[in-house]
Design a protein around this motif. Structure first.
Motif, short mmCIF file in Angstrom:
data_model
loop_
_atom_site.label_atom_id
_atom_site.label_comp_id
_atom_site.label_asym_id
_atom_site.label_seq_id
_atom_site.Cartn_x
_atom_site.Cartn_y
_atom_site.Cartn_z
N ALA A 219 77.61 34.51 14.62
CA ALA A 219 76.15 34.33 14.68
C ALA A 219 75.57 33.98 13.32
N ARG A 220 76.02 34.68 12.30
CA ARG A 220 75.49 34.42 10.96
C ARG A 220 75.90 33.03 10.47
N THR A 221 77.16 32.67 10.71
CA THR A 221 77.65 31.35 10.30
C THR A 221 76.88 30.26 11.02
N LYS A 222 76.70 30.40 12.32
CA LYS A 222 75.95 29.40 13.11
C LYS A 222 74.52 29.28 12.59
N ARG A 223 73.87 30.41 12.40
CA ARG A 223 72.47 30.40 11.96
C ARG A 223 72.35 29.76 10.58
N TRP B 249 70.69 25.09 7.38
CA TRP B 249 70.96 24.11 6.32
C TRP B 249 70.94 22.69 6.85
N VAL B 250 71.52 22.48 8.03
CA VAL B 250 71.54 21.13 8.60
C VAL B 250 70.13 20.72 9.01
N GLU B 251 69.40 21.60 9.67
CA GLU B 251 68.03 21.26 10.06
C GLU B 251 67.18 20.92 8.84
N GLU B 252 67.35 21.69 7.78
CA GLU B 252 66.61 21.42 6.53
C GLU B 252 66.99 20.04 5.98
N SER B 253 68.27 19.71 6.02
CA SER B 253 68.71 18.44 5.45
C SER B 253 68.34 17.25 6.35
N LEU B 254 68.09 17.50 7.62
CA LEU B 254 67.74 16.43 8.56
C LEU B 254 66.27 16.49 8.96
N HIS B 255 65.44 17.09 8.12
CA HIS B 255 64.03 17.28 8.45
C HIS B 255 63.30 15.97 8.78
N ASP B 256 63.76 14.86 8.23
CA ASP B 256 63.08 13.58 8.46
C ASP B 256 63.66 12.77 9.62
N LEU B 257 64.68 13.28 10.28
CA LEU B 257 65.28 12.60 11.42
C LEU B 257 64.66 13.14 12.70
N PRO B 258 64.12 12.27 13.57
CA PRO B 258 63.57 12.78 14.84
C PRO B 258 64.61 13.60 15.60
N GLY B 259 64.22 14.79 15.99
CA GLY B 259 65.12 15.66 16.74
C GLY B 259 66.05 16.48 15.87
N GLY B 260 66.03 16.27 14.55
CA GLY B 260 66.89 17.05 13.66
C GLY B 260 68.36 16.96 14.04
N ALA C 267 69.14 0.17 12.52
CA ALA C 267 68.43 1.22 11.77
C ALA C 267 69.01 2.60 12.09
N GLY C 268 69.41 2.81 13.35
CA GLY C 268 70.03 4.07 13.74
C GLY C 268 71.37 4.28 13.07
N SER C 269 72.14 3.20 12.94
CA SER C 269 73.44 3.29 12.26
C SER C 269 73.25 3.62 10.79
N LYS C 270 72.26 3.02 10.16
CA LYS C 270 71.98 3.33 8.75
C LYS C 270 71.53 4.78 8.59
N ALA C 271 70.66 5.22 9.49
CA ALA C 271 70.19 6.62 9.44
C ALA C 271 71.36 7.58 9.65
N LEU C 272 72.26 7.23 10.58
CA LEU C 272 73.42 8.09 10.84
C LEU C 272 74.31 8.19 9.60
N ALA C 273 74.54 7.08 8.93
CA ALA C 273 75.37 7.10 7.72
C ALA C 273 74.75 7.99 6.65
N GLU C 274 73.45 7.86 6.46
CA GLU C 274 72.76 8.69 5.47
C GLU C 274 72.79 10.16 5.86
N CYS C 275 72.52 10.43 7.12
CA CYS C 275 72.50 11.82 7.60
C CYS C 275 73.88 12.45 7.60
N SER C 276 74.91 11.65 7.86
CA SER C 276 76.28 12.18 7.86
C SER C 276 76.64 12.77 6.51
N SER C 277 76.23 12.12 5.45
CA SER C 277 76.54 12.66 4.12
C SER C 277 75.80 13.98 3.89
N ARG C 278 74.61 14.10 4.45
CA ARG C 278 73.87 15.37 4.30
C ARG C 278 74.52 16.48 5.12
N VAL C 279 74.99 16.15 6.33
CA VAL C 279 75.67 17.15 7.16
C VAL C 279 76.99 17.56 6.51
#
Length: 186
Positions: free
Chosen positions: A26-30, A35-46, A110-122
């Motif tokens: 639970a703690r690891t998931k939370r 952290w992921v939600e924070e890093s993906l704050h600008d992506l629709p749907g997080g 644009a989705g592919s570019k966003a995915l590449a950028e977000c992947s590095s954040r994840v």
């Protein structure tokens, strides 16, 4: 709670069966989710938006329903999520040429570019989460958690886990027996 000695672990006392495992999971998931939600704050749907984009990179464009089943998301939630992603220009929906009643979902440039950028954040969030482990331990942890997650699904084949566990694979639609029952109207 009184500790019970666990001779198989060198880390010390163990509490009631499963309590430490449950707490750790639970703690690891939370922590990871935060952290992921924070890093993906600008992506629709997080994180969910990220998982949709990642799932769309594999093979034939899935139908909206198949995508919802693959990601274990409610169909209505999937519709709203795809609406947000489509408005942002990250995905597009079109009638399926094989079945005009179904809608295919495709990732845009644009989705592919966003995915590449977000992947590095994840990936950075993963590195942060797994920092206490050695590289070998992190690799083993990923393999074990994937196997456990796959095995925790009734009737699943744990040798080939479906996304989001193993992104980039093409999974069949969820069998009707695993679908959630529709909400009852009162």
């Amino acid at each position: 709670m009184d500790p019970v000695e666990d001779s198989s672990a060198q880390s010390g006392p163990r509490y009631a069966a499963g309590a430490l495992l449950g707490w750790g999971l639970a703690r690891t998931k939370r922590t990871f989710y935060d952290w992921v939600e924070e890093s993906l704050h600008d992506l629709p749907g997080g994180l969910r938006g990220y998982l949709v984009l990642a799932a769309l990179t594999a093979g034939r464009p899935p139908s909206q329903l198949a995508l919802a089943n693959q990601l274990d998301l409610d169909r209505t939630l999937m519709t709203y999520l795809l609406d947000e992603l489509e408005t942002a220009g990250l995905v597009q929906r079109r009638p399926d040429p094989a079945d005009r009643r179904a809608r295919q979902v495709l990732i845009t440039e644009a989705g592919s570019k966003a995915l590449a950028e977000c992947s590095s954040r994840v990936e950075e969030a993963e590195r942060r989460l797994l920092a206490p482990l050695s590289a070998a331990e992190a690799t083993a942890f990923r393999a074990m958690i994937t196997r456990v997650a796959g095995g925790s699904q009734e009737g699943s084949d744990t040798s080939e886990p479906c996304p989001p566990v193993q992104l980039g694979s093409d999974c069949p639609e969820t069998p009707k027996s695993r679908r959630r029952p529709a909400a009852r109207q009162k």
